[in-house]
Scaffold this motif. Sequence first.
Motif, short mmCIF file in Angstrom:
data_model
loop_
_atom_site.label_atom_id
_atom_site.label_comp_id
_atom_site.label_asym_id
_atom_site.label_seq_id
_atom_site.Cartn_x
_atom_site.Cartn_y
_atom_site.Cartn_z
N MET A 1 0.86 -1.17 0.00
CA MET A 1 0.00 0.00 0.00
C MET A 1 0.91 1.24 0.00
SD MET A 1 -3.10 0.95 2.62
CE MET A 1 -3.91 -0.61 2.42
N SER A 2 0.64 2.18 -0.87
CA SER A 2 1.48 3.36 -0.98
C SER A 2 1.19 4.34 0.15
CB SER A 2 1.26 4.04 -2.33
OG SER A 2 0.00 4.66 -2.37
N PHE A 3 2.15 5.24 0.37
CA PHE A 3 1.98 6.23 1.42
C PHE A 3 0.84 7.19 1.09
CE2 PHE A 3 6.49 5.21 2.45
CZ PHE A 3 6.24 4.78 3.74
N ALA A 4 0.56 7.40 -0.19
CA ALA A 4 -0.55 8.28 -0.57
C ALA A 4 -1.89 7.68 -0.14
CB ALA A 4 -0.55 8.52 -2.08
N ILE B 1 -2.32 5.44 2.28
CA ILE B 1 -2.34 5.46 3.74
C ILE B 1 -2.69 6.85 4.26
CG2 ILE B 1 -0.91 5.19 5.81
CD1 ILE B 1 0.58 2.96 4.28
N GLY B 2 -2.11 7.88 3.64
CA GLY B 2 -2.42 9.25 4.03
C GLY B 2 -3.87 9.61 3.77
N MET B 3 -4.42 9.12 2.65
CA MET B 3 -5.82 9.38 2.34
C MET B 3 -6.73 8.72 3.37
SD MET B 3 -8.08 8.30 -0.96
CE MET B 3 -8.00 6.59 -0.51
N ILE B 4 -6.42 7.49 3.75
CA ILE B 4 -7.23 6.79 4.75
C ILE B 4 -7.15 7.49 6.10
CG2 ILE B 4 -7.42 4.63 6.05
CD1 ILE B 4 -6.54 3.20 3.44
N ALA B 5 -5.94 7.92 6.47
CA ALA B 5 -5.79 8.65 7.74
C ALA B 5 -6.56 9.97 7.70
CB ALA B 5 -4.32 8.91 8.01
#
Length: 61
Positions: A1-4, A6-10
């Motif tokens: 899973m990309s950091f983008a 993960i950031g969107m989910i957060a």
Amino acid sequence: MSFAVIGMIAGMALGFAGYFGGFGAFLLVAALGAIGFVAGRFLEGDLEPGDFFRPRGDRQR
């Protein structure tokens, strides 16, 4: 899973917490997310406990 992703989910989690729980819930979710991020970095081996306690000029890389 990309950091983008993960950031969107957060970001979505923080948005839901802020909308449904108010500003206090937003801060709680943000703080727990930050603690979880740091714990994950420790488990991956990217951070060591001494990284938080050394003076800035004393870092060795």
